[in-house]
Scaffold this motif. Structure first.
Motif, PDB file in Angstrom:
ATOM      1  N   HIS A 101       8.296  -3.976  -0.350  1.00 36.81           N
ATOM      2  CA  HIS A 101       6.924  -3.576  -0.035  1.00 36.81           C
ATOM      3  C   HIS A 101       6.171  -3.138  -1.289  1.00 36.81           C
ATOM      4  O   HIS A 101       4.999  -3.490  -1.476  1.00 36.81           O
ATOM      5  N   ARG A 102       6.838  -2.376  -2.140  1.00 43.25           N
ATOM      6  CA  ARG A 102       6.178  -1.904  -3.360  1.00 43.25           C
ATOM      7  C   ARG A 102       5.876  -3.064  -4.300  1.00 43.25           C
ATOM      8  O   ARG A 102       4.812  -3.091  -4.936  1.00 43.25           O
ATOM      9  N   ARG A 103       6.812  -3.987  -4.404  1.00 41.75           N
ATOM     10  CA  ARG A 103       6.581  -5.127  -5.280  1.00 41.75           C
ATOM     11  C   ARG A 103       5.392  -5.956  -4.788  1.00 41.75           C
ATOM     12  O   ARG A 103       4.554  -6.412  -5.569  1.00 41.75           O
ATOM     13  N   TYR A 104       5.295  -6.150  -3.486  1.00 46.66           N
ATOM     14  CA  TYR A 104       4.182  -6.906  -2.918  1.00 46.66           C
ATOM     15  C   TYR A 104       2.863  -6.186  -3.161  1.00 46.66           C
ATOM     16  O   TYR A 104       1.846  -6.797  -3.500  1.00 46.66           O
ATOM     17  N   LYS A 109      -2.563  -5.655  -6.767  1.00 49.46           N
ATOM     18  CA  LYS A 109      -3.510  -4.730  -7.408  1.00 49.46           C
ATOM     19  C   LYS A 109      -4.093  -5.417  -8.642  1.00 49.46           C
ATOM     20  O   LYS A 109      -3.564  -5.293  -9.755  1.00 49.46           O
ATOM     21  N   LYS A 110      -5.161  -6.151  -8.463  1.00 47.27           N
ATOM     22  CA  LYS A 110      -5.741  -6.925  -9.554  1.00 47.27           C
ATOM     23  C   LYS A 110      -6.646  -6.087 -10.454  1.00 47.27           C
ATOM     24  O   LYS A 110      -7.095  -6.553 -11.497  1.00 47.27           O
ATOM     25  N   TYR A 111      -6.910  -4.853 -10.019  1.00 48.14           N
ATOM     26  CA  TYR A 111      -7.852  -4.054 -10.782  1.00 48.14           C
ATOM     27  C   TYR A 111      -7.204  -3.314 -11.936  1.00 48.14           C
ATOM     28  O   TYR A 111      -7.866  -2.622 -12.689  1.00 48.14           O
ATOM     29  N   ARG A 112      -5.933  -3.405 -12.112  1.00 46.94           N
ATOM     30  CA  ARG A 112      -5.274  -2.766 -13.254  1.00 46.94           C
ATOM     31  C   ARG A 112      -4.124  -3.649 -13.718  1.00 46.94           C
ATOM     32  O   ARG A 112      -3.544  -4.407 -12.928  1.00 46.94           O
TER      33      ARG A 112
END
Length: 219
Positions: A101-104, A109-112
């Protein structure tokens, strides 16, 4: 369990007594039931300090979740409590699901920019894997609870060596080789007898029934 933990009116820990005796005291209204399993009673009267039994009580812990309380007596030691702690076996699978879940979430998160190895808990010194830590914490929780009901003078912990080859022969296997056992038999007792060729390591006797137990070294 054939024995019951006993507290006096002030909550001081007394020596365990038999369950039949405990139920007799409850029927006579000389004690009240505090807990049913493990059975704990509290006397309605206060026991003077000089009358409290100070016979040593030892706690034995098997790393595989076995636990027992033994009280020293004049004739022979008396087991007053024994049980098995049911440990969780789903921690590794749940951690794998959480990791997915964390990897997905991180990948979306394209903003960072992506970060790597930014968790302090994974890099701190002396870190214990969660699957192992939860087993130790479960045993410690039971020990802390027992100390509320009974006096424990000594604690004996049975430790297990993970890789004997690394200690005896300076064997340094690859990670995947740790899963390949060099044990001569799946039963540890049989494996020890086969390793020693049915010869007693204390007196050298052969062709006799062997006792397989821990090695006790004298001082």
């Amino acid at each position: 369990m054939t024995h019951c933990f006993v507290l006096d009116a002030q909550g001081r820990k007394l020596s365990p007594t038999k369950e039949k005796r405990a139920w007799y005291l409850i029927r006579k209204q000389k004690a009240i039931l505090k807990c049913k399993f493990p059975m704990v009673i509290q006397l309605v009267r206060e026991v003077p300090e000089e009358e409290i039994d100070s016979t040593p009580i030892h706690l034995g812990i098997d790393d595989g979740s076995g636990i027992a309380l033994v009280q020293e007596c004049r004739a022979e030691n008396k087991p007053v409590f024994k049980g098995t702690i049911e440990l969780r076996i789903d921690v590794k699978e749940k951690l794998a699901v959480r990791r997915g879940h964390r990897r997905y979430r991180r990948q979306h998160k394209k903003y960072r920019p992506a970060r790597f190895d930014n968790r302090s808990s994974s890099r701190k010194e002396g870190r214990i894997p969660p699957s192992i830590r939860q087993k130790k914490d479960a045993i410690l929780r039971v020990v802390r609870q027992l100390t509320k009901w009974v006096r424990i003078d000594k604690i004996f912990l049975e430790d297990v060596l993970i890789d004997i080859r690394a200690l005896e022969k300076r064997y340094n296997p690859y990670r995947w080789e740790y899963q390949q056992s060099n044990r001569l038999d799946e039963n540890i007792r049989k494996a020890a007898i086969l390793r020693d060729r049915n010869t007693c390591q204390d007196c050298g006797a052969t062709n006799t029934r062997m006792e397989v137990h821990h090695i006790t070294q004298g001082v």
